[in-house]
Scaffold this active site. Structure first.
Site, PDB file in Angstrom:
ATOM      1  N   LYS A  85       5.515  -5.659   8.610  1.00  0.00           N
ATOM      2  CA  LYS A  85       5.207  -4.501   7.775  1.00  0.00           C
ATOM      3  C   LYS A  85       6.481  -3.696   7.593  1.00  0.00           C
ATOM      4  CE  LYS A  85       1.841  -1.112   6.675  1.00  0.00           C
ATOM      5  NZ  LYS A  85       0.392  -0.994   6.639  1.00  0.00           N
ATOM      6  N   GLY A 125       0.831  -1.203   0.000  1.00  0.00           N
ATOM      7  CA  GLY A 125       0.000   0.000   0.000  1.00  0.00           C
ATOM      8  C   GLY A 125       0.855   1.237   0.000  1.00  0.00           C
ATOM      9  N   GLY A 126       0.231   2.363   0.270  1.00  0.00           N
ATOM     10  CA  GLY A 126       0.943   3.620   0.231  1.00  0.00           C
ATOM     11  C   GLY A 126       2.007   3.730   1.317  1.00  0.00           C
ATOM     12  N   VAL A 184       3.373  -5.533   3.331  1.00  0.00           N
ATOM     13  CA  VAL A 184       3.240  -6.502   4.410  1.00  0.00           C
ATOM     14  C   VAL A 184       3.692  -7.868   3.904  1.00  0.00           C
ATOM     15  CG1 VAL A 184       1.670  -7.596   6.041  1.00  0.00           C
ATOM     16  CG2 VAL A 184       1.313  -5.222   5.374  1.00  0.00           C
ATOM     17  N   ASP A 186      -6.234   6.069  11.430  1.00  0.00           N
ATOM     18  CA  ASP A 186      -6.432   5.555  10.074  1.00  0.00           C
ATOM     19  C   ASP A 186      -7.290   4.291  10.105  1.00  0.00           C
ATOM     20  OD1 ASP A 186      -6.252   5.480   7.346  1.00  0.00           O
ATOM     21  OD2 ASP A 186      -4.272   4.564   7.291  1.00  0.00           O
TER      22      ASP A 186
END
Lengths: 195, 545
Positions: free
Chosen positions: B65, B45-46, B50, B187
């Protein structure tokens, strides 16, 4: 002789000190190239990142006074020189005083491994392919890209790929040749623009 | 130039270059982390990628991560990252993915290791398109984490209302637990909630939104990619986050995000359109009226609507003030009990009444605010003081009786917990009375009732008793009922004196409070009398004017 290509105008924008998007674009384009080159010169991964960062910083500092003149030499060799300096500096930093063994190792490595020029050339080509593929990824649709990937890159059977993607075999062939043609054209243009 | 014009003309050679590039990209992305083997990329992702991996020492399967920020040379940043990670790693909750290791990869990227949860992300469960186009990603570089999932695609198999609410109640409890330990998520979104094979939810990536963008902002190339100080992922961001004010976010921003997730889980949609440009989405978050969940899924009732919409209020003060409150309402609803969100109506009526009698009411509400503030502040201060004393006791204890260490520590922790609980129960009783009695009860009556309650309560420890007397004393001072205030402040002082002695800092604090009180009440003789009892009489409050 050369029109104001994206490449050259990017360099100029970079010279314009505060053009942030130019910096980002520049980093996107060249970081992987410098990292790849540094890795071929046997630097540790973390050091490669450092080298790339240093090179890009050096460039951005020099850009304001950098007058692009193809007659004086290519940007390519200019970048190579800066990258090599950064790599040597990093190696020196790592090893402190140059020990005898290190010197011997380095000499042997230089003799046995590919030469600096070859390494640079390989990374440089890789850089153009990468840039070209980025454009291709944006220009072609999903089905074409998948067909190209599975048939041309993974070497799977065209009929198998066609079935998996619900395309005709002909379409698979076409996807490959269209992407290849486009990629060649893109790279040709990039190389030309670079001067 | 003849050489360069050749190499890309050969199709086979060119294809080999493309293949090589892919391999190199993949190799570059495969981080090496000491102590872990068999890294397999799970998602990207941004913020980072992972991996599933095996911890060499325990052969345990873990998730790692790895964050993107490459320029990690700054020692200050690194320490800050480690501090944050340490804080997050201290969280122990059955519905929070546990973090137990962190560091920097050989390539210089920060990473952390957490429990690997076999199962799926809530986003996948909801049918959001989780399959990214890996091929395009390889060549397009890192996409920004600005996902605008389709609002039209309903979940393939909507979860039952009960399942959804039970799931979210657990998530809220986990988030609330983190809040109580000083960690705001920032988030929350379905992809940060994993559901194991038993259907149990786990919240992950706590506080990451705070670490990652900050760290990112440090590297030159991404300073520019960030517009403002935005934290979080757009469709789940609260209006205050959308406004780009990171200082305006608090636990109630998490409550908002939980509301969006709740809405999505119940209806398979977003509460307002989230398709379109980044700015457009931010605009909608700040201004668009959210849909009623029952408008999308008619089997939902008004109470569910109330709960969801209370989370999604544009003004933070109109939302649930904590994730715990939201969790409580979800539980109440599930148990068929009345929910707090519906009390909004009576609060609304109260507010209306107050507007009518504005002048009269103002004095009273200031006093009410003072009561609350005083009580809360005192509880906090008191708990802190007790903890410090306990710690000092503990240290003395350590030196003398190493053998009984553990038992003593446990005992003091239990004592502290019990006292905190008593105080909290008492304050809750007193402070929620206005809602049950109706808006017309004068504040003084409520305080009198609280005082009576305090007289009746006999199981209180001296500390709790004294603290509550101080709270009441402060409250009475707030509404200028000085004789009552005096009685409680004196009671507090006497309790401390009897229990801890004249020299104890808590007794001294009570004396200082009395001095202050008498000065406010314009009783200089009494003020002087108590000032003389202060060991350190030079404190500014007590200094003669």
């Amino acid at each position: 002789m050369y029109s104001r290509s994206t490449h050259i105008s990017l360099l100029e924008r970079l010279g314009d000190s505060q053009d942030a998007s130019a910096w980002r674009e520049f980093h996107d384009r060249y970081a992987a190239l410098i990292i790849g080159f540094a890795r071929r010169r046997n630097l540790q991964p973390a050091d490669c990142d450092d080298v790339a960062q240093n090179v890009l910083l050096t460039l951005s500092r020099k850009m304001p006074e950098f007058q692009y003149d193809p007659a004086k030499g290519k940007f390519r060799s200019y970048l190579k020189t800066i990258a090599l300096h950064a790599i040597f500096r990093k190696q020196h930093e790592r090893h402190g005083e140059v020990h005898l063994e290190y010197l011997q190792d380095a000499t042997r490595a230089a003799a046995e491994d590919e030469t600096i020029d070859e390494a640079w050339e390989a990374e440089w080509r890789q850089y153009h392919v990468r840039l070209g593929m980025r454009a291709v990824a944006a220009e072609f649709n999903d089905a074409d890209r998948r067909a190209f990937q599975q048939y041309a890159l993974d070497g799977r059977d065209a009929s198998e790929v066609a079935e998996a993607l619900s395309m005709s075999v002909d379409q698979v062939y076409q996807a490959k040749s269209r992407i290849m043609r486009r990629l060649k054209l893109l790279i040709e243009k990039q190389v030309e623009e670079e001067g | 130039m003849s050489n360069e014009s050749q190499w890309y003309d050969d199709e086979r050679a060119l294809l080999e270059h493309v293949r090589h590039g892919r391999r190199a990209t993949r190799a570059r992305r495969q981080p090496r982390i000491e102590g872990y083997a068999d890294l397999q990329e799970l998602s990207r992702g941004g913020q980072g990628a992972v991996y599933r991996a095996t911890q060499r020492s325990t052969h345990r399967t873990v998730a790692i991560k790895v964050l993107h920020d490459g320029a990690w040379a700054n020692e200050h940043r690194r320490r800050r990252f480690e501090r944050e990670i340490e804080l997050i790693a201290s969280l122990r909750h059955p519905n929070i993915v546990r973090l137990y290791d962190s560091g920097v990869t050989e390539g210089g990227y920060p990473y952390y290791v957490m429990d690997y949860i076999e199962g799926t992300g809530l986003d996948e469960l909801l049918g959001a398109d989780a399959q990214g186009d890996a091929w395009a990603q390889t060549y397009r570089g890192q996409p920004l984490d600005v996902r605008t999932p389709s609002a039209q695609s309903p979940p393939s198999q909507p979860l039952s209302v009960r399942t959804s609410l039970e799931l979210l109640a657990k998530v809220c409890e986990a988030v609330s637990y983190a809040h109580q330990h000083g960690v705001i998520h920032r988030d929350l979104k379905p992809s940060n909630i994993r559901i194991d094979t038993e259907g149990e939810p786990y919240v992950l990536d706590f506080g990451l939104a705070k670490i990652a963008p900050d760290a990112l902002a440090q590297t030159t190339e991404s300073t520019i990619s960030r517009t403002g100080d935005f934290m979080g992922s757009p469709p789940w961001a609260s209006p205050e986050q959308a406004e780009g004010n990171p200082h305006g976010t608090d636990v109630r921003s998490d409550v908002y995000a939980l509301g969006v997730v709740l809405f999505q889980t119940l209806t398979g949609q977003f509460p307002y359109p989230v398709i379109g440009g980044f700015q457009e989405v931010l605009q909608n978050i700040q201004t668009a009226e959210p849909l009623r969940p029952s408008g999308v899924r008619p089997e939902l009732d008004r109470e569910v609507d109330s709960i969801v919409l209370k989370c999604l209020a544009k003004q933070a003060e109109d939302r649930y003030q904590s994730a715990a409150e939201l969790a409580r309402d979800l539980r109440s609803y599930l148990a068929g009990e009345p929910i707090a969100a519906r009390r909004d109506d009576s609060l609304y009526a109260l507010r209306k009444t107050m507007q009518r009698y504005r002048h009269l009411v103002r004095a009273v509400s200031v006093a009410a605010a003072l009561v609350l503030l005083g009580a809360i502040l005192l509880t906090v201060l008191w708990t802190r003081a007790i903890r410090a004393v306990d710690q000092a006791d503990q240290e003395r204890h350590d030196a003398q009786l190493a053998a009984q260490d553990e038992a003593a520590a446990r005992e003091s922790a239990q004592r502290e917990a019990k006292q905190a609980r008593r105080i909290s129960v008492f304050l809750t009783t007193v402070l929620t009375t206005p809602l049950e009695k109706g808006p017309d009860t004068p504040l003084a009556d409520l305080l009198n009732e609280a005082a009576a309650e305090l007289e009746r309560a006999n199981a209180l420890s001296p500390e709790v008793d004294a603290t509550l007397h101080t709270a009441l004393g402060n409250a009475y001072t707030g509404i200028a009922h000085h004789p009552e205030a005096e009685r409680h402040l004196l009671a507090s002082y006497e309790t401390w004196q009897r229990h801890a002695g004249d020299d104890d800092p808590r007794t001294q604090e009570a004396v200082r409070r009395l001095v202050q009180f008498y000065l406010v009440w314009d009783h200089p003789l009494e003020a002087e009398y108590y000032r003389a009892r202060l060991i350190d009489a030079t404190t500014p409050e007590a200094a003669p004017r």
